[in-house]
Design a protein around this motif. Structure first.
Motif, PDB file in Angstrom:
ATOM      1  N   LEU A  37     -60.991  58.177  79.271  1.00  0.00           N
ATOM      2  CA  LEU A  37     -61.045  57.138  78.662  1.00  0.00           C
ATOM      3  C   LEU A  37     -59.715  56.735  78.226  1.00  0.00           C
ATOM      4  CD1 LEU A  37     -63.212  57.242  75.425  1.00  0.00           C
ATOM      5  CD2 LEU A  37     -63.328  55.427  77.223  1.00  0.00           C
ATOM      6  N   HIS A  38     -59.179  55.434  78.656  1.00  0.00           N
ATOM      7  CA  HIS A  38     -57.953  54.867  78.560  1.00  0.00           C
ATOM      8  C   HIS A  38     -58.255  53.567  77.627  1.00  0.00           C
ATOM      9  CE1 HIS A  38     -55.735  57.568  81.342  1.00  0.00           C
ATOM     10  NE2 HIS A  38     -56.824  57.360  82.036  1.00  0.00           N
ATOM     11  N   SER A  39     -57.221  52.692  77.214  1.00  0.00           N
ATOM     12  CA  SER A  39     -57.540  51.744  76.478  1.00  0.00           C
ATOM     13  C   SER A  39     -56.271  50.682  76.769  1.00  0.00           C
ATOM     14  CB  SER A  39     -57.618  51.793  75.163  1.00  0.00           C
ATOM     15  OG  SER A  39     -57.938  50.507  74.412  1.00  0.00           O
ATOM     16  N   LEU A  78     -49.823  48.920  76.555  1.00  0.00           N
ATOM     17  CA  LEU A  78     -49.850  50.389  76.343  1.00  0.00           C
ATOM     18  C   LEU A  78     -51.187  50.970  76.177  1.00  0.00           C
ATOM     19  CD1 LEU A  78     -49.057  50.664  72.586  1.00  0.00           C
ATOM     20  CD2 LEU A  78     -47.606  49.134  73.775  1.00  0.00           C
ATOM     21  N   CYS A  79     -51.285  52.218  76.634  1.00  0.00           N
ATOM     22  CA  CYS A  79     -52.493  52.928  76.515  1.00  0.00           C
ATOM     23  C   CYS A  79     -52.605  53.245  75.034  1.00  0.00           C
ATOM     24  CB  CYS A  79     -52.481  54.110  77.415  1.00  0.00           C
ATOM     25  SG  CYS A  79     -54.041  54.863  77.420  1.00  0.00           S
ATOM     26  N   THR A  80     -53.882  52.816  74.333  1.00  0.00           N
ATOM     27  CA  THR A  80     -54.394  53.219  73.189  1.00  0.00           C
ATOM     28  C   THR A  80     -55.483  54.016  72.790  1.00  0.00           C
ATOM     29  OG1 THR A  80     -55.225  51.079  72.815  1.00  0.00           O
ATOM     30  CG2 THR A  80     -53.161  51.333  71.910  1.00  0.00           C
ATOM     31  N   GLU A  81     -55.758  54.655  73.781  1.00  0.00           N
ATOM     32  CA  GLU A  81     -56.627  55.975  73.823  1.00  0.00           C
ATOM     33  C   GLU A  81     -56.086  57.304  74.204  1.00  0.00           C
ATOM     34  OE1 GLU A  81     -60.081  55.006  72.833  1.00  0.00           O
ATOM     35  OE2 GLU A  81     -59.731  57.329  72.532  1.00  0.00           O
ATOM     36  N   TYR A  82     -55.913  58.102  73.167  1.00  0.00           N
ATOM     37  CA  TYR A  82     -55.364  59.470  73.758  1.00  0.00           C
ATOM     38  C   TYR A  82     -56.157  60.223  75.001  1.00  0.00           C
ATOM     39  CZ  TYR A  82     -53.316  64.025  73.730  1.00  0.00           C
ATOM     40  OH  TYR A  82     -52.593  65.124  74.056  1.00  0.00           O
ATOM     41  N   CYS A  83     -55.195  60.174  76.013  1.00  0.00           N
ATOM     42  CA  CYS A  83     -55.771  60.768  77.230  1.00  0.00           C
ATOM     43  C   CYS A  83     -54.889  61.900  78.062  1.00  0.00           C
ATOM     44  CB  CYS A  83     -55.609  59.368  78.461  1.00  0.00           C
ATOM     45  SG  CYS A  83     -54.107  58.523  78.511  1.00  0.00           S
ATOM     46  N   GLY A  84     -54.161  62.414  76.775  1.00  0.00           N
ATOM     47  CA  GLY A  84     -53.558  63.765  77.592  1.00  0.00           C
ATOM     48  C   GLY A  84     -52.067  63.724  77.332  1.00  0.00           C
ATOM     49  N   GLN A  99     -49.347  62.886  78.795  1.00  0.00           N
ATOM     50  CA  GLN A  99     -48.465  61.865  78.966  1.00  0.00           C
ATOM     51  C   GLN A  99     -48.852  60.569  78.503  1.00  0.00           C
ATOM     52  OE1 GLN A  99     -45.232  63.078  80.054  1.00  0.00           O
ATOM     53  NE2 GLN A  99     -45.132  61.934  81.965  1.00  0.00           N
ATOM     54  N   HIS A 100     -49.832  60.412  77.470  1.00  0.00           N
ATOM     55  CA  HIS A 100     -50.511  59.432  77.000  1.00  0.00           C
ATOM     56  C   HIS A 100     -49.572  58.309  76.437  1.00  0.00           C
ATOM     57  CE1 HIS A 100     -52.595  56.844  74.130  1.00  0.00           C
ATOM     58  NE2 HIS A 100     -51.930  57.444  73.109  1.00  0.00           N
ATOM     59  N   SER A 101     -48.368  58.931  75.715  1.00  0.00           N
ATOM     60  CA  SER A 101     -47.559  57.981  74.998  1.00  0.00           C
ATOM     61  C   SER A 101     -46.582  57.223  75.962  1.00  0.00           C
ATOM     62  CB  SER A 101     -46.742  58.784  74.207  1.00  0.00           C
ATOM     63  OG  SER A 101     -45.771  59.762  74.653  1.00  0.00           O
ATOM     64  N   GLU A 102     -46.349  57.796  77.180  1.00  0.00           N
ATOM     65  CA  GLU A 102     -45.662  57.031  78.393  1.00  0.00           C
ATOM     66  C   GLU A 102     -46.484  56.146  78.981  1.00  0.00           C
ATOM     67  OE1 GLU A 102     -42.427  59.278  79.693  1.00  0.00           O
ATOM     68  OE2 GLU A 102     -42.675  60.869  78.086  1.00  0.00           O
ATOM     69  N   MET A 103     -47.812  55.934  78.683  1.00  0.00           N
ATOM     70  CA  MET A 103     -48.693  55.312  79.753  1.00  0.00           C
ATOM     71  C   MET A 103     -48.455  53.589  79.381  1.00  0.00           C
ATOM     72  SD  MET A 103     -52.402  56.155  80.794  1.00  0.00           S
ATOM     73  CE  MET A 103     -53.426  55.031  81.878  1.00  0.00           C
ATOM     74  N   LEU A 104     -47.279  53.314  79.807  1.00  0.00           N
ATOM     75  CA  LEU A 104     -46.767  51.790  79.471  1.00  0.00           C
ATOM     76  C   LEU A 104     -46.462  51.069  80.611  1.00  0.00           C
ATOM     77  CD1 LEU A 104     -43.739  52.769  77.565  1.00  0.00           C
ATOM     78  CD2 LEU A 104     -46.058  52.296  76.428  1.00  0.00           C
TER      79      LEU A 104
HETATM   80 CU1  CUA Z   1     -54.152  56.349  78.901  1.00  0.00          CU
HETATM   81 CU2  CUA Z   1     -53.763  57.149  76.776  1.00  0.00          CU
END
Ligand code: CUA
Length: 316
Positions: A149-151, A184-190, A192-197
């Motif tokens: 899941l991503h968002s 940005l990605c707003t679903e915790y996905c592992g 590097q989630h916070s850098e999924m921009l």
């Molecule tokens: Cu993709 Cu968080």
């Protein structure tokens, strides 16, 4: 894309800039709910403080009042808030309807999420890491995930939608002014989630057409050049080519060099090892790194894998 720091003008105390057609209506609903909450907070807490002072017990002879209820008052404080809440609901529901159904003829861009980057595929086959959209034209994103899941969240457009494996979700907007913003990605996905921009660029319609043509004609090139584009698109969230360690090891100078795997096995990183590590990365994990990479089996075709290997071999 991810190595660059995306400048995000979102750290203001106030709401971000309104940069899509949906933003004013959504902000209106938000402001309405906020004002109602502030007013009722003041009323309830204010009345409580007044009553605590005014009706405090003054002596042992104080008795509780014989008053049991006040019908007019009770109907008033039930019906009044009901009307206000229904008004909030109507505003919210209208905004929800407007944002959930894209207008016919919207410009469609396919969005693919994969740990930990975004890919955007345009109708003419151009694929990018940044979302480029025309100004003043409805854009519909048709989105799916290759793994978890991503968002998608574009704060300045006021749109947000989960991106799910094995099915499609959509969202739409009309960008109202040229410029740059961020997705940005707003679903915790592992890890590097916070850098999924991703950068979002809004271009005037003529500029958008030119950009799309240029991107299509730039799609050729030598295998190593094609490989570099694929690398930037798929790999650079986790691997650098300048020796810096990220989630995965740096890949410059890897081709042809000895590498040590978890368990101590040492092998030479030849073409077959590189191919296997792209398609089914969990088979051989490099010592000191997590088993975090998604397999690219079924994502890259053989000639694309060849191109990435050609690029890796071209690096010092
Ligand atoms: Cu993709 Cu968080």
């Amino acid at each position: 894309m991810n190595q660059e720091k995306l400048s995000i003008a979102l750290d203001s105390f106030w709401l971000p800039r309104q940069a899509s057609n949906l933003a004013p209506e959504i902000d209106f609903g938000w402001t309405l709910a906020k004002i109602v909450a502030y007013v009722f907070f003041a009323l309830v807490v204010g009345a409580m403080i007044v009553f605590v002072v005014k009706f405090r017990r003054r002596s042992d002879r104080d008795r509780t009042s014989a008053l049991q209820h006040n019908t007019a008052l009770e109907i008033g404080w039930s019906v009044g808030p009901l009307i206000i809440l229904m008004a909030c609901f109507l505003v919210g529901f209208q905004g929800y309807l407007a944002s959930s159904v894209a207008p016919a003829g919207a410009y469609e861009i396919a969005v693919t999420a994969q740990k930990w980057n975004w890919q955007f595929t345009y109708p003419n086959g151009v694929v990018t890491n940044e979302l480029v959209v025309p100004e003043d034209r409805p854009v519909k994103l048709v989105m799916s995930s290759r793994d978890v899941l991503h968002s998608v969240f574009i704060p300045e457009f006021r749109v947000k939608q989960d991106v799910i494996p094995r099915q499609y979700t959509t969202l739409w907007f009309t960008a109202t002014e040229p410029g740059e913003t961020v997705l940005l990605c707003t679903e915790y996905c592992g890890l590097q989630h916070s850098e999924m921009l991703s950068r979002v660029r809004v271009l005037a319609q003529d500029d958008f057409g030119r950009w799309l043509d240029d991107a299509a004609s730039a799609a050729g090139g030598s295998p190593a050049q094609q490989g570099e584009k694929l690398f930037t698109m798929y790999c650079s969230a986790c691997h650098t080519v300048d020796g810096t360690r990220r989630v995965g090891p740096a890949l410059n100078g890897l081709a042809g060099r000895q590498t040590t795997l978890v368990g101590g096995q040492v092998l030479v990183a030849d073409e077959n090892y590189l191919r296997e590590s792209i398609l089914t990365p969990a088979t051989k994990i490099v010592e000191g790194y997590p088993n975090a990479m998604s397999p690219f089996q079924g994502v890259l075709n053989d000639s694309q894998v060849d191109a990435v290997i050609a690029y890796l071999k071209s690096l010092e």
